[in-house]
Scaffold this active site. Structure first.
Site, short mmCIF file in Angstrom:
data_model
loop_
_atom_site.label_atom_id
_atom_site.label_comp_id
_atom_site.label_asym_id
_atom_site.label_seq_id
_atom_site.Cartn_x
_atom_site.Cartn_y
_atom_site.Cartn_z
N ASP A 64 49.64 100.60 -1.47
CA ASP A 64 50.16 102.11 -1.60
C ASP A 64 49.42 102.68 -2.41
OD1 ASP A 64 51.90 104.20 -1.89
OD2 ASP A 64 53.52 103.14 -1.66
N TYR A 151 55.73 117.70 3.32
CA TYR A 151 54.45 117.34 3.66
C TYR A 151 53.44 118.62 3.35
CZ TYR A 151 50.70 116.58 7.27
OH TYR A 151 49.51 116.30 7.79
P1 NAD Z 1 48.51 108.50 10.75
O1 NAD Z 1 49.92 108.22 10.49
O2 NAD Z 1 48.20 107.51 12.12
O3 NAD Z 1 47.71 107.70 9.68
C1 NAD Z 1 48.14 107.61 8.21
C2 NAD Z 1 47.69 106.23 7.50
O4 NAD Z 1 47.93 106.65 6.13
C3 NAD Z 1 48.49 105.39 8.16
O5 NAD Z 1 47.81 104.30 8.50
C4 NAD Z 1 49.64 104.85 7.16
O6 NAD Z 1 50.08 103.72 7.14
C5 NAD Z 1 49.09 105.19 5.86
N1 NAD Z 1 49.73 105.40 4.70
C6 NAD Z 1 50.92 106.40 4.79
N2 NAD Z 1 51.27 106.41 3.58
C7 NAD Z 1 50.47 105.78 2.76
C8 NAD Z 1 50.42 105.39 1.21
N3 NAD Z 1 51.38 105.62 0.37
N4 NAD Z 1 49.47 104.39 0.84
C9 NAD Z 1 48.70 103.75 1.75
N5 NAD Z 1 48.62 104.12 3.15
C10 NAD Z 1 49.41 105.05 3.66
O7 NAD Z 1 48.05 109.96 10.90
P2 NAD Z 1 46.74 110.51 11.11
O8 NAD Z 1 46.84 111.41 12.34
O9 NAD Z 1 45.65 109.50 11.36
O10 NAD Z 1 46.46 111.40 9.79
C11 NAD Z 1 45.27 110.90 8.88
C12 NAD Z 1 45.42 112.00 7.81
O11 NAD Z 1 44.90 113.21 8.40
C13 NAD Z 1 46.81 112.36 7.12
O12 NAD Z 1 46.40 112.53 5.73
C14 NAD Z 1 47.04 113.57 7.70
O13 NAD Z 1 48.00 114.19 6.96
C15 NAD Z 1 45.72 114.02 7.99
N6 NAD Z 1 45.77 115.07 9.01
C16 NAD Z 1 45.98 114.84 10.48
C17 NAD Z 1 46.18 115.65 11.68
C18 NAD Z 1 46.31 115.27 12.87
O14 NAD Z 1 46.74 116.17 13.82
N7 NAD Z 1 46.01 114.14 13.27
C19 NAD Z 1 46.28 116.86 11.04
C20 NAD Z 1 46.19 117.08 9.89
C21 NAD Z 1 46.02 116.66 8.75
#
Ligand code: NAD
Ligand code: UDP
Ligand code: UDP
Length: 331
Positions: A64, A151
């Site tokens: 984490d 968020y």
């Molecule tokens: P996702 O939920 O598939 O991936 C997030 C990952 O982070 C997951 O594998 C989760 O288990 C891990 N995680 C969460 N909390 C954690 C912690 N405390 N310690 C370690 N791991 C942790 O989401 P995603 O779409 O792949 O997003 C990835 C990143 O991109 C995020 O930071 C998200 O905010 C950012 N983002 C994504 C989008 C989108 O549209 N996909 C848009 C804006 C920002």
């Protein structure tokens, strides 16, 4: 960038078992890097990285990011954070901790190692924007105390930390503001709109439009997004961002629902449910900076990206249907 391990770059990807993180890891491995994937598997899934088991240049660590991490790497991509509203609102305090404590720990690591660090920020820093499309210079319109604030404000505070570490400790930081991105490896019960609509259509369930469906989003296919992230990380230390990454083609949510339904061609009906509080009414990136600084623009149109995503979900959607429909109104 220093070359720490046997001439190869060793790269840390936090959130690497998630949707975007796992695609990023594939690209890093394909170009010859070693990858350390750190994830607590809150919203990520080991199935996203199963295909990498046995690859000697890949390592997974369950951890984490709210807690300190002492490893040796040459670059850091910080993606750890739940991204779907239903998941980041499930434990909002943990979401803020992940954004803020996670950023502090990863920045502390970057500071000790003197390595570049990328931050996955978000278009949510603009909140419900009053300027359209959104340029990076816009400071946003964010509710600090609502259900999305854990968020939005968490990510805004993380940006603050990235720029303060940059000014105070001369860290090579790179901040991308990611707009709605979709594609294969989103979880079937992720809850975000593209995966929801596709999974609902494939299961013949009602397609749940929140509100009247006139709110807009601009959808970027994951491959385009990863290309931009890699280009940003390869820029010199003078390029910090924040830089918008997304697809500027804007659709209403109703248009998206109709497009998905026409492609899947099942018995689903379009139904409406109440619009969640503080749901932004419009969102579209101004990508002038990405075009100029990264020589990048998205290539995959929604039509093609949806086909590729639907093909993925046809393979993975099984019997474990999430219960989604409540308070519906057929339209
Ligand atoms: P996702 O939920 O598939 O991936 C997030 C990952 O982070 C997951 O594998 C989760 O288990 C891990 N995680 C969460 N909390 C954690 C912690 N405390 N310690 C370690 N791991 C942790 O989401 P995603 O779409 O792949 O997003 C990835 C990143 O991109 C995020 O930071 C998200 O905010 C950012 N983002 C994504 C989008 C989108 O549209 N996909 C848009 C804006 C920002
Ligand atoms: N940190 C970490 N790994 C490291 C170096 C630091 O996780 O290799 C954490 C450390 O525990 C601290 C945070 O990053 O809580 C911020 O580090 P920094 O050096 O900026 O602050 P300080 O340790 O002086 O509070
Ligand atoms: N949305 C919807 N039906 C769903 C899921 C989401 O109509 O089943 C809407 C949601 O209200 C928002 C838009 O689609 O207006 C995008 O939602 P998502 O959760 O994908 O991302 P975000 O709101 O963070 O942009």
């Amino acid at each position: 960038m220093s070359q720490r391990s046997y001439g190869r770059r060793r790269v840390l990807v936090t959130g690497g078992a998630g949707f975007l993180g796992s695609h990023l890891i594939d690209r890093l491995l394909a170009r010859g890097d070693e990858v350390l994937c750190v994830d607590n598997l809150f919203t990520g899934d080991k199935s996203n990285i199963d295909h990498l088991a046995g690859n000697p240049r890949f390592e997974f660590m369950r951890h984490d990011v709210c807690f300190p991490l002492f490893v040796e790497v040459d670059a850091i991509f910080n993606l750890a954070c739940p991204a779907s509203p239903i998941h980041y609102q499930h434990d909002p305090v943990q979401t803020t901790k992940t954004s803020v404590h996670g950023a502090i720990n990863m920045l502390g690591l970057a500071k000790r190692l003197k390595v570049p660090i990328f931050q996955a920020s978000t278009s949510e820093v603009y909140g419900d924007p009053s300027i359209h499309p959104q340029p990076e210079a816009y400071w946003g319109n964010v509710n600090p105390i609502g259900p999305r604030s854990c968020y939005d404000e968490g990510k805004r505070c993380a940006e603050t930390l990235f720029f303060d570490y940059r000014r105070q400790h001369a860290i090579n930081t790179k901040v991308a503001r990611i707009f709605n991105t979709y594609g294969p490896r989103m979880h079937a019960s992720d809850g975000r709109v593209v995966s929801n609509f596709i999974v609902q259509a494939l299961r013949g369930e009602d397609i749940t439009i929140f509100g009247d469906g006139s709110q807009t989003r601009s959808f970027c296919f994951c491959d385009d997004l990863i290309e931009a992230i890699l280009r940003l990380m390869d820029t010199g230390p003078d390029v910090s961002g924040p830089i918008n990454i997304g697809n500027p083609c804007e659709f209403t949510i109703r248009e998206l629902a109709e497009l998905v339904l026409s492609k899947v061609d099942g018995p689903s009906r379009l139904v409406t449910q109440p619009l969640p509080q503080d749901d932004p009414l419009q969102r579209k990136p101004d990508i002038t900076q990405a075009r100029q600084l990264l020589d990048w623009e998205p290539k995959v149109e929604l039509d093609e990206g949806l086909d590729r995503t639907i093909a993925y979900f046809r393979k993975v959607v099984g019997e474990d249907a999430p219960a989604m429909a409540q308070e519906v109104c057929v339209v």
